[in-house]
Design a protein around this motif. Structure first.
Motif, mmCIF file in Angstrom:
data_model
loop_
_atom_site.group_PDB
_atom_site.id
_atom_site.type_symbol
_atom_site.label_atom_id
_atom_site.label_comp_id
_atom_site.label_asym_id
_atom_site.label_seq_id
_atom_site.Cartn_x
_atom_site.Cartn_y
_atom_site.Cartn_z
ATOM 1 N N ARG A 1 -59.445 -3.862 -41.548
ATOM 2 C CA ARG A 1 -58.282 -3.796 -42.431
ATOM 3 C C ARG A 1 -57.814 -2.354 -42.669
ATOM 4 N N PRO A 2 -57.385 -1.667 -41.612
ATOM 5 C CA PRO A 2 -56.922 -0.285 -41.779
ATOM 6 C C PRO A 2 -55.590 -0.215 -42.518
ATOM 7 N N ALA A 3 -55.368 0.914 -43.171
ATOM 8 C CA ALA A 3 -54.069 1.201 -43.772
ATOM 9 C C ALA A 3 -53.106 1.643 -42.678
ATOM 10 N N VAL A 4 -51.859 1.196 -42.776
ATOM 11 C CA VAL A 4 -50.815 1.614 -41.843
ATOM 12 C C VAL A 4 -49.748 2.354 -42.633
ATOM 13 N N VAL A 5 -49.419 3.577 -42.192
ATOM 14 C CA VAL A 5 -48.363 4.385 -42.804
ATOM 15 C C VAL A 5 -47.274 4.580 -41.753
ATOM 16 N N LEU A 6 -46.041 4.239 -42.100
ATOM 17 C CA LEU A 6 -44.921 4.440 -41.183
ATOM 18 C C LEU A 6 -44.283 5.790 -41.475
ATOM 19 N N LEU A 7 -44.160 6.597 -40.436
ATOM 20 C CA LEU A 7 -43.599 7.943 -40.552
ATOM 21 C C LEU A 7 -42.294 8.007 -39.771
ATOM 22 N N PHE A 8 -41.239 8.502 -40.440
ATOM 23 C CA PHE A 8 -39.923 8.589 -39.811
ATOM 24 C C PHE A 8 -39.542 10.056 -39.647
ATOM 25 N N SER A 9 -39.701 10.565 -38.427
ATOM 26 C CA SER A 9 -39.291 11.931 -38.100
ATOM 27 C C SER A 9 -37.784 11.938 -37.853
ATOM 28 N N VAL A 10 -37.233 13.098 -37.445
ATOM 29 C CA VAL A 10 -35.776 13.221 -37.341
ATOM 30 C C VAL A 10 -35.422 14.218 -36.245
ATOM 31 N N PHE A 11 -34.262 14.005 -35.611
ATOM 32 C CA PHE A 11 -33.726 14.943 -34.631
ATOM 33 C C PHE A 11 -32.793 15.943 -35.319
ATOM 34 N N ILE B 1 -35.100 25.128 -46.067
ATOM 35 C CA ILE B 1 -35.457 25.404 -44.676
ATOM 36 C C ILE B 1 -34.247 25.027 -43.824
ATOM 37 N N SER B 2 -33.825 25.929 -42.949
ATOM 38 C CA SER B 2 -32.645 25.679 -42.117
ATOM 39 C C SER B 2 -33.049 24.897 -40.869
ATOM 40 N N LYS B 3 -32.055 24.377 -40.170
ATOM 41 C CA LYS B 3 -32.335 23.691 -38.912
ATOM 42 C C LYS B 3 -32.963 24.637 -37.897
ATOM 43 N N ARG B 4 -32.510 25.891 -37.899
ATOM 44 C CA ARG B 4 -33.080 26.857 -36.955
ATOM 45 C C ARG B 4 -34.547 27.119 -37.259
ATOM 46 N N GLN B 5 -34.920 27.052 -38.540
ATOM 47 C CA GLN B 5 -36.312 27.249 -38.916
ATOM 48 C C GLN B 5 -37.140 25.989 -38.670
ATOM 49 N N PHE B 6 -36.524 24.827 -38.840
ATOM 50 C CA PHE B 6 -37.269 23.568 -38.729
ATOM 51 C C PHE B 6 -37.447 23.115 -37.286
ATOM 52 N N PHE B 7 -36.412 23.302 -36.447
ATOM 53 C CA PHE B 7 -36.429 22.712 -35.105
ATOM 54 C C PHE B 7 -36.727 23.751 -34.038
ATOM 55 N N TYR B 8 -37.658 23.400 -33.169
ATOM 56 C CA TYR B 8 -37.976 24.216 -32.002
ATOM 57 C C TYR B 8 -36.894 24.048 -30.936
ATOM 58 N N ASP B 9 -36.452 22.813 -30.771
ATOM 59 C CA ASP B 9 -35.310 22.474 -29.925
ATOM 60 C C ASP B 9 -34.620 21.311 -30.611
ATOM 61 N N ILE B 10 -33.764 20.592 -29.908
ATOM 62 C CA ILE B 10 -32.991 19.555 -30.584
ATOM 63 C C ILE B 10 -33.832 18.345 -30.981
ATOM 64 N N TYR B 11 -35.061 18.272 -30.475
ATOM 65 C CA TYR B 11 -35.914 17.122 -30.747
ATOM 66 C C TYR B 11 -37.150 17.444 -31.578
ATOM 67 N N HIS B 12 -37.740 18.583 -31.349
ATOM 68 C CA HIS B 12 -39.100 18.824 -31.834
ATOM 69 C C HIS B 12 -39.151 19.903 -32.902
ATOM 70 N N PRO B 13 -40.078 19.793 -33.835
ATOM 71 C CA PRO B 13 -40.191 20.798 -34.901
ATOM 72 C C PRO B 13 -40.887 22.071 -34.430
ATOM 73 N N THR B 14 -40.580 23.165 -35.109
ATOM 74 C CA THR B 14 -41.343 24.409 -34.989
ATOM 75 C C THR B 14 -42.651 24.250 -35.766
#
Length: 586
Positions: A333-343, A385-398
């Protein structure tokens, strides 16, 4: 600064500089496509360890738009062809600051070619200083191929895997083109009250914390607790440097360990199973292998992150819900956590997938809800935090973006530990699904499978697919910095394999084929027939890079016997094709 002739008298306090430096050359207008970005040397099968930066399609456009601040649509369009790029860009400024003083770095610019995409375009390499000094590449001084079609990629090549550096790339413009001035931003203040408030906004749904609270109490007593993560490239750690320790998964595991671990936290264990470019359609097939370790592991908490990968799920959520049900149905009976990342364009599939969390009353964490509103603000208006600081590219975080994601999960962990224990669960897994549950109980079938334990009659004749492909997608699993081969127990057709088909006979309701995508011209297409009828032409070049592609061959309500045949298409018999495996339900 330009220097005068070598016979000038000494100046600059006797340091050997010229007495009268030349006037500085006026700096051209330009924009960044990388700005003080962390890079890491990743092992490559046929070349030096490198950090690659792809430019094709909208990749370069989005870098110019979101990192460089370019809004002129005509300028952005010019970046998609080599002709337009040359007309717009006068020179390229590259600066690299290495973590090790003795590290050698080569900068590569590669264009895609018209004749052969990856082979006939220019590949221009130049050594970079490692101290952050800008290297200026004037395009008219470089010999370019007449076959150059479009900018393909930048890369930073190192001598050793795992080496770290920080890099910036600026495109300087020809006269007549203009770009906004890039202003430096203050570092993100991760301790500020406004930051903590932003993180609190990530709690999309508390859900029933009973399973999560049970795992927390177990950890606090000193018992072994395993936290696992399954998802796409963000869960793999893409954009984090080093990928295995700075990714959100490992960082949030450390937070859980700090919050609830006993005697230094050695009782808290970590599993990471993110695979780049793949949706839950593949995730549910590999869950038993990559997370449960074929029965050797039984995680207490599982984070599911497919919010930006599941656009490629043919079932539009059926596979996602089936994966969640497979996890929730485990005996422990594991716990399930749903995580919603963003582009970077503020997009994810939260609206499609969050009803699954509400249906089963699962905790849900939304990075999108936390960060997107404040992205629109200036620093004066309250941007954290700006998009330039948050995103490494259009998909992935820094690294900063991964820290935000880890803090969002840590906020849930902390809050859930303080909430009262949730009510005893009724049988929430029974009853109709909100999207679909057709793939509950899905199993992996590959060359290593014990057919006598398959749970259904299975016969396989490999025919002309009798070889094993070792050039498969490599992924940094768990806390391992090196790549682990995905689906190594496969069936491969090669140029010398002959014309026999691959034949699979099995009794099942659903069947998913997993095959290898590739950018190599030596890889061809295959025709897939079910019960003698063509159902799919599997084309490895649709995605055109080495990764795992899952496609449904049939989806039915009743289990019955089917015969699947796979042939090389006419004209591709002298090429290779790799069947990585299958997923099926009985």
């Amino acid at each position: 600064m330009a220097m005068s002739d070598s016979n000038s008298s000494k100046g600059l306090g006797g340091q050997g500089g010229p007495a009268a430096p030349k006037d500085p050359v006026e700096r051209r207008e330009g924009f960044f496509v990388m700005f003080e970005t962390a890079i890491e040397a990743t092992a490559r099968p046929d070349s030096k360890p490198s950090q690659e930066v792809y430019l094709e399609g909208n990749y370069l456009i989005d870098k110019a738009r979101y990192i460089g601040g370019v809004t002129d649509e005509e300028m952005l369009k010019m970046l998609t062809t080599w002709e337009g790029f040359r007309k717009l860009v006068h020179s390229i400024g590259v600066s690299v600051k290495t973590a090790r003083e003795d590290a050698a770095v080569i900068f590569l610019m590669q264009n895609w070619g018209r004749t052969s995409k990856y082979e006939t375009g220019t590949q221009y390499r130049v050594a970079c200083p490692g101290d952050g000094t800008e290297l200026l590449l004037t395009l008219e001084d470089i010999g370019w191929s007449g076959d150059d079609m479009a900018p393909g990629k930048f890369a930073f090549e190192f001598d050793e895997e795992g080496q770290l550096a920080t890099a910036s790339i600026v495109l300087y413009l020809h006269d007549g083109y203009h770009a906004p001035e890039l202003t430096a931003e203050p570092p993100v203040d991760f301790s500020a009250p406004a930051y903590r408030k932003m993180i609190a906004g990530s709690l999309l749904h508390r859900g029933n914390n009973r399973r999560l609270k049970t795992a927390i109490d177990k950890a606090a007593r000193g018992e072994d607790v395993t936290i696992a993560y399954i998802g796409g490239s963000i869960t793999q750690g893409a954009g984090a440097k080093p990928i295995h320790t700075e990714c959100y998964a490992y960082q949030s595991y450390l937070r859980f360990q700090e919050l609830y671990g006993k005697d230094g936290g050695e009782n808290i264990h970590f599993i990471k199973a993110g695979v780049g470019g793949t949706p839950s359609e593949l995730g549910m097939i590999r869950y038993e292998r990559d997370v449960l370790k074929d029965g050797a592991a039984a995680p207490d908490i599982v984070i599911v992150e497919f919010a930006v990968n599941d656009e490629g799920d043919e079932t539009k959520g059926n596979c996602y819900e089936s994966l969640c049900l497979n996890i929730l149905s485990a005996p422990n009976r594991p716990a399930v956590v749903l995580l919603f990342s963003v582009f970077v364009n503020d997009w994810n599939l939260q609206e499609r997938l969050s009803p699954v969390g509400r249906r089963y009353n699962l905790p849900m964490v939304s990075v999108k809800d936390a960060v997107t509103e404040q992205f629109r603000l200036s620093k004066a208006e309250g941007n954290i935090i700006s998009k330039r600081q948050f995103f490494y590219d259009i998909y992935h975080p820094t690294n900063d973006g991964h820290q935000v994601m880890a803090d969002c999960l840590a906020y849930l962990f902390s809050e859930a530990g303080q909430w009262p224990m949730g009510e005893e669960e009724e049988d929430t897994l029974a009853g109709p699904p909100v999207i679909g549950n057709d793939f509950v109980g899905v199993r992996l079938l590959d060359r290593n499978s014990d057919l006598s334990q398959a749970g259904t009659p299975v016969t396989i004749e490999a025919g002309g697919f009798a070889e094993t492909d070792e050039d498969v997608q490599m992924v940094e699993m768990d806390d391992n910095p090196s790549g682990t081969p995905q689906f190594p127990h496969n069936w491969q057709h090669t140029a010398s394999s002959g014309g026999e088909s691959f034949k699979l006979k099995l009794t099942s309701r659903n069947l998913i084929l997993v095959f290898k995508d590739s950018g190599s011209a030596e890889v061809g297409k295959a025709e897939v027939l079910v019960d003698g009828q063509p159902v799919l032409t599997a084309d490895p070049h649709v995605n055109n890079w080495t990764h795992c592609n899952a496609v449904i061959l049939y989806q039915e309500q009743q289990s019955r016997e089917h015969v699947v045949e796979i042939w090389m298409v006419e004209g591709d018999q002298d090429k290779s094709f790799t069947i990585l495996g299958f997923g099926y339900t009985v």
